[in-house]
Design a protein around this motif. Sequence first.
Motif, mmCIF file in Angstrom:
data_model
loop_
_atom_site.group_PDB
_atom_site.id
_atom_site.type_symbol
_atom_site.label_atom_id
_atom_site.label_comp_id
_atom_site.label_asym_id
_atom_site.label_seq_id
_atom_site.Cartn_x
_atom_site.Cartn_y
_atom_site.Cartn_z
ATOM 1 N N ARG A 1 -0.356 -7.334 -10.232
ATOM 2 C CA ARG A 1 -0.044 -6.267 -11.205
ATOM 3 C C ARG A 1 -1.280 -5.267 -11.401
ATOM 4 O O ARG A 1 -1.043 -4.180 -11.336
ATOM 5 C CB ARG A 1 0.158 -7.001 -12.596
ATOM 6 N N PRO A 2 -2.562 -5.735 -11.574
ATOM 7 C CA PRO A 2 -3.575 -4.509 -11.344
ATOM 8 C C PRO A 2 -3.535 -3.883 -10.252
ATOM 9 O O PRO A 2 -3.956 -2.353 -10.343
ATOM 10 C CB PRO A 2 -4.873 -5.374 -11.533
ATOM 11 N N TYR A 3 -3.391 -4.368 -9.347
ATOM 12 C CA TYR A 3 -3.370 -3.336 -7.922
ATOM 13 C C TYR A 3 -2.259 -2.359 -7.898
ATOM 14 O O TYR A 3 -2.595 -1.015 -7.606
ATOM 15 C CB TYR A 3 -3.306 -4.239 -6.741
ATOM 16 N N VAL A 4 -1.147 -2.981 -8.281
ATOM 17 C CA VAL A 4 -0.066 -2.061 -8.437
ATOM 18 C C VAL A 4 -0.008 -0.978 -9.217
ATOM 19 O O VAL A 4 0.089 0.416 -8.976
ATOM 20 C CB VAL A 4 1.244 -2.811 -8.494
ATOM 21 N N ARG B 1 0.686 -1.335 0.058
ATOM 22 C CA ARG B 1 -0.003 -0.102 0.221
ATOM 23 C C ARG B 1 0.847 1.186 -0.067
ATOM 24 O O ARG B 1 0.472 2.214 -0.514
ATOM 25 C CB ARG B 1 -0.961 -0.139 1.123
ATOM 26 N N ALA B 2 1.943 1.113 0.658
ATOM 27 C CA ALA B 2 2.833 2.439 0.633
ATOM 28 C C ALA B 2 3.401 2.850 -0.412
ATOM 29 O O ALA B 2 3.835 4.062 -0.572
ATOM 30 C CB ALA B 2 3.973 2.176 1.631
ATOM 31 N N LEU B 3 3.200 2.231 -1.497
ATOM 32 C CA LEU B 3 3.641 2.514 -2.875
ATOM 33 C C LEU B 3 2.933 3.892 -3.287
ATOM 34 O O LEU B 3 3.475 4.520 -3.992
ATOM 35 C CB LEU B 3 3.468 1.359 -3.951
ATOM 36 N N GLY B 4 1.668 3.888 -3.050
ATOM 37 C CA GLY B 4 0.961 4.952 -3.119
ATOM 38 C C GLY B 4 1.528 6.344 -2.819
ATOM 39 O O GLY B 4 1.125 7.517 -3.480
ATOM 40 N N ILE C 1 10.356 -3.424 -9.213
ATOM 41 C CA ILE C 1 10.564 -4.793 -9.402
ATOM 42 C C ILE C 1 9.980 -5.477 -7.860
ATOM 43 O O ILE C 1 10.443 -5.298 -6.648
ATOM 44 C CB ILE C 1 12.164 -5.088 -9.428
ATOM 45 N N LEU C 2 9.441 -6.452 -8.054
ATOM 46 C CA LEU C 2 8.589 -7.190 -7.148
ATOM 47 C C LEU C 2 8.613 -8.645 -7.274
ATOM 48 O O LEU C 2 8.055 -9.450 -6.399
ATOM 49 C CB LEU C 2 6.969 -6.753 -7.090
ATOM 50 N N SER C 3 9.211 -9.355 -8.049
ATOM 51 C CA SER C 3 9.382 -10.551 -8.308
ATOM 52 C C SER C 3 9.858 -11.405 -7.297
ATOM 53 O O SER C 3 10.733 -10.811 -6.502
ATOM 54 C CB SER C 3 9.957 -10.669 -9.842
ATOM 55 N N GLU C 4 9.617 -12.695 -7.091
ATOM 56 C CA GLU C 4 10.284 -13.431 -6.284
ATOM 57 C C GLU C 4 9.809 -13.128 -4.757
ATOM 58 O O GLU C 4 10.966 -13.536 -3.743
ATOM 59 C CB GLU C 4 11.795 -13.656 -6.581
#
Length: 312
Positions: free
Chosen positions: A274-277, A248-251, A261-264
Amino acid sequence: MDEEAVSSDVENGEENQDEDEEAVEVRPLDQDIIIPGLSLLCRTGNGLRHAFIKVVLKDKRLSDMAAISNYIHLRFMDVSNNRISDLSPLSSLTQLLWLKMDKNYVTCFPGQTFSQLVYLQWLSMAVNRLTVVEGLVGPALESLNLSGNRIQRLNGFESCLFSKLGTLELRGNRLTTTNGINLPNLQRLYLAQNLITSLEGLEKLESLTTLHLRNNKLGNLDGLNANMKCLQYLNVRSNDFLDETCLRALGLVSKTLRVVILSENPLDGTTDYRPYVLTLIPKLERLDKEPVSLEERAEVWKAIKELKEETG
């Protein structure tokens, strides 16, 4: 150098330092070693004399570098991959601009040594045995690499000591928090391969454009701050994010972020985040390895518009 190469270099360097010290014969620095390594003949300050300003002394099995203190005109120095632990001879090299001391045995920064190096702009001391950064100052430093050491805390990174520092690399240390970096002019911060569980003190990094936190222990992104008004690239690959609520803090930094980059992470195999981000960061250009398509962006804007209409 790419990320995988840096990671390998840090790991291999640590393994090499654990080898039996008696297995390799060491020797002190002397003229017979220094002279072949000298190059770049230039005029000295008064223009009437000449001196060599560069020395390369890599892989010489050196146990100390006391003899280098007589070469006061040096500006570029590489003494990587030796057995040096004492930095005090550097204090007389007041013209140094560039210093590489990777893969040595340095444990600390002696008092006053680096305060003499007022022109030093680039310093790399990756894969040594440093545990703290106190004692290091760099009024002209623009790039500092302390990767592959044993640093556990970041006390000492104050703007009054590193006013020009733009790039700081601390990959492969033993940090548990980001707190302690008070550098409002810092632009690039590399903290991969640590033990970081919390993001703290990031509100001080107002000029940061790149934040690299791959391979840590983060459970969420709390700590990202709206004061980070320049952040464009965020890598938090291979952490401990379990679900979308951790993101959430990405906002708070959505106005400038362009690559995430969020993989793994654990959520990678349980949900399509992906849609949420993209809803949090409508102007994102790349998520993981995939660029954001025009179609995706249009769908996100449509969803945001519909949500606003529903909520009045």
